[in-house]
Scaffold this motif. Structure first.
Motif, PDB file in Angstrom:
ATOM      1  N   TYR A  56     -33.371  48.868  51.882  1.00 28.88           N
ATOM      2  CA  TYR A  56     -33.239  50.318  52.024  1.00 28.88           C
ATOM      3  C   TYR A  56     -33.977  50.810  53.272  1.00 28.88           C
ATOM      4  O   TYR A  56     -33.456  51.606  54.046  1.00 28.88           O
ATOM      5  CB  TYR A  56     -33.793  50.995  50.772  1.00 28.88           C
ATOM      6  N   TYR A  57     -35.190  50.307  53.465  1.00 30.04           N
ATOM      7  CA  TYR A  57     -35.991  50.720  54.612  1.00 30.04           C
ATOM      8  C   TYR A  57     -35.380  50.217  55.921  1.00 30.04           C
ATOM      9  O   TYR A  57     -35.283  50.965  56.894  1.00 30.04           O
ATOM     10  CB  TYR A  57     -37.427  50.213  54.462  1.00 30.04           C
ATOM     11  N   MET A  58     -34.980  48.955  55.952  1.00 27.08           N
ATOM     12  CA  MET A  58     -34.405  48.390  57.172  1.00 27.08           C
ATOM     13  C   MET A  58     -33.064  49.043  57.504  1.00 27.08           C
ATOM     14  O   MET A  58     -32.726  49.192  58.680  1.00 27.08           O
ATOM     15  CB  MET A  58     -34.250  46.876  57.049  1.00 27.08           C
ATOM     16  N   ALA A  59     -32.298  49.432  56.497  1.00 23.12           N
ATOM     17  CA  ALA A  59     -31.040  50.136  56.743  1.00 23.12           C
ATOM     18  C   ALA A  59     -31.310  51.451  57.465  1.00 23.12           C
ATOM     19  O   ALA A  59     -30.546  51.838  58.361  1.00 23.12           O
ATOM     20  CB  ALA A  59     -30.294  50.377  55.437  1.00 23.12           C
ATOM     21  N   PHE A  60     -32.380  52.122  57.106  1.00 23.98           N
ATOM     22  CA  PHE A  60     -32.757  53.367  57.787  1.00 23.98           C
ATOM     23  C   PHE A  60     -33.018  53.111  59.267  1.00 23.98           C
ATOM     24  O   PHE A  60     -32.528  53.837  60.140  1.00 23.98           O
ATOM     25  CB  PHE A  60     -33.993  53.971  57.120  1.00 23.98           C
ATOM     26  N   ILE A  61     -33.769  52.074  59.565  1.00 27.09           N
ATOM     27  CA  ILE A  61     -34.096  51.756  60.951  1.00 27.09           C
ATOM     28  C   ILE A  61     -32.845  51.364  61.726  1.00 27.09           C
ATOM     29  O   ILE A  61     -32.637  51.806  62.866  1.00 27.09           O
ATOM     30  CB  ILE A  61     -35.168  50.646  61.007  1.00 27.09           C
ATOM     31  N   ILE A  62     -32.000  50.550  61.121  1.00 23.83           N
ATOM     32  CA  ILE A  62     -30.784  50.104  61.797  1.00 23.83           C
ATOM     33  C   ILE A  62     -29.835  51.275  62.051  1.00 23.83           C
ATOM     34  O   ILE A  62     -29.297  51.430  63.153  1.00 23.83           O
ATOM     35  CB  ILE A  62     -30.099  48.987  60.976  1.00 23.83           C
ATOM     36  N   VAL A  63     -29.628  52.113  61.044  1.00 29.10           N
ATOM     37  CA  VAL A  63     -28.737  53.268  61.215  1.00 29.10           C
ATOM     38  C   VAL A  63     -29.313  54.234  62.247  1.00 29.10           C
ATOM     39  O   VAL A  63     -28.577  54.776  63.083  1.00 29.10           O
ATOM     40  CB  VAL A  63     -28.477  53.979  59.863  1.00 29.10           C
ATOM     41  N   ALA A  64     -30.608  54.432  62.237  1.00 28.45           N
ATOM     42  CA  ALA A  64     -31.227  55.322  63.222  1.00 28.45           C
ATOM     43  C   ALA A  64     -31.055  54.777  64.635  1.00 28.45           C
ATOM     44  O   ALA A  64     -30.864  55.544  65.584  1.00 28.45           O
ATOM     45  CB  ALA A  64     -32.706  55.502  62.901  1.00 28.45           C
ATOM     46  N   GLY A  65     -31.091  53.456  64.775  1.00 29.54           N
ATOM     47  CA  GLY A  65     -30.951  52.854  66.091  1.00 29.54           C
ATOM     48  C   GLY A  65     -29.515  52.785  66.590  1.00 29.54           C
ATOM     49  O   GLY A  65     -29.251  52.996  67.770  1.00 29.54           O
ATOM     50  N   TYR A  66     -28.593  52.468  65.680  1.00 31.57           N
ATOM     51  CA  TYR A  66     -27.207  52.253  66.093  1.00 31.57           C
ATOM     52  C   TYR A  66     -26.292  53.462  65.882  1.00 31.57           C
ATOM     53  O   TYR A  66     -25.175  53.470  66.400  1.00 31.57           O
ATOM     54  CB  TYR A  66     -26.627  51.031  65.368  1.00 31.57           C
ATOM     55  N   ALA A  67     -26.707  54.441  65.110  1.00 28.09           N
ATOM     56  CA  ALA A  67     -25.871  55.621  64.866  1.00 28.09           C
ATOM     57  C   ALA A  67     -26.707  56.899  64.972  1.00 28.09           C
ATOM     58  O   ALA A  67     -26.810  57.668  64.020  1.00 28.09           O
ATOM     59  CB  ALA A  67     -25.212  55.515  63.498  1.00 28.09           C
ATOM     60  N   PRO A  68     -27.281  57.136  66.139  1.00 22.76           N
ATOM     61  CA  PRO A  68     -28.129  58.329  66.274  1.00 22.76           C
ATOM     62  C   PRO A  68     -27.341  59.632  66.125  1.00 22.76           C
ATOM     63  O   PRO A  68     -27.904  60.630  65.655  1.00 22.76           O
ATOM     64  CB  PRO A  68     -28.728  58.192  67.671  1.00 22.76           C
ATOM     65  N   ASP A  69     -26.076  59.601  66.496  1.00 24.50           N
ATOM     66  CA  ASP A  69     -25.265  60.818  66.335  1.00 24.50           C
ATOM     67  C   ASP A  69     -25.091  61.155  64.853  1.00 24.50           C
ATOM     68  O   ASP A  69     -25.169  62.320  64.462  1.00 24.50           O
ATOM     69  CB  ASP A  69     -23.896  60.653  66.996  1.00 24.50           C
TER      70      ASP A  69
END
Length: 117
Positions: free
Chosen positions: A34-47
């Motif tokens: 759950y935590y890593m998904a947040f980081i990945i989504v924040a990095g790859y889908a900032p829009d």
């Protein structure tokens, strides 16, 4: 003096470790994913994370706030499970160890010849 190796070999202790691990490992994996998904989504889908949900409240802020809720829920869940399941098992481990120290030979230490064989 307490024989920790004898306690570790006891059925009660092994059951406690097995049940506790069956809760802690999946909960930890869930938390990390759950935590890593947040980081990945924040990095790859900032829009996507920057999309407004309500008057300046973004998807990213909502996701970040759910991290706190998730940790709180996991903590409460662990405390309740501990009270109902783990603590009674731990009490049984302590009772079995106390009985062994008082002369009840339920726990038998193996001879060195049996260990080597």
């Amino acid at each position: 003096m307490t024989d920790w190796e004898r306690i570790e070999r006891s059925d009660e202790f092994r059951e406690l470790v097995k049940r506790r691990r069956s809760f802690v490992v999946p909960a930890t994996i869930f938390f990390l994913v759950y935590y890593m998904a947040f980081i990945i989504v924040a990095g790859y889908a900032p829009d996507f994370m920057g999309e407004s949900v309500y008057q300046g409240l973004t998807v990213g802020y909502c996701y970040a706030l759910t991290q706190f809720v998730m940790v709180f829920v996991l903590g409460i869940w662990y405390l309740r499970k501990s009270e109902k399941e783990f603590d009674p098992l731990a009490d049984r481990v302590v009772e079995a160890a106390a009985a062994a120290e008082s002369g009840d030979v339920r726990f038998v230490r193996k001879d060195e010849s049996e260990v080597k064989a």
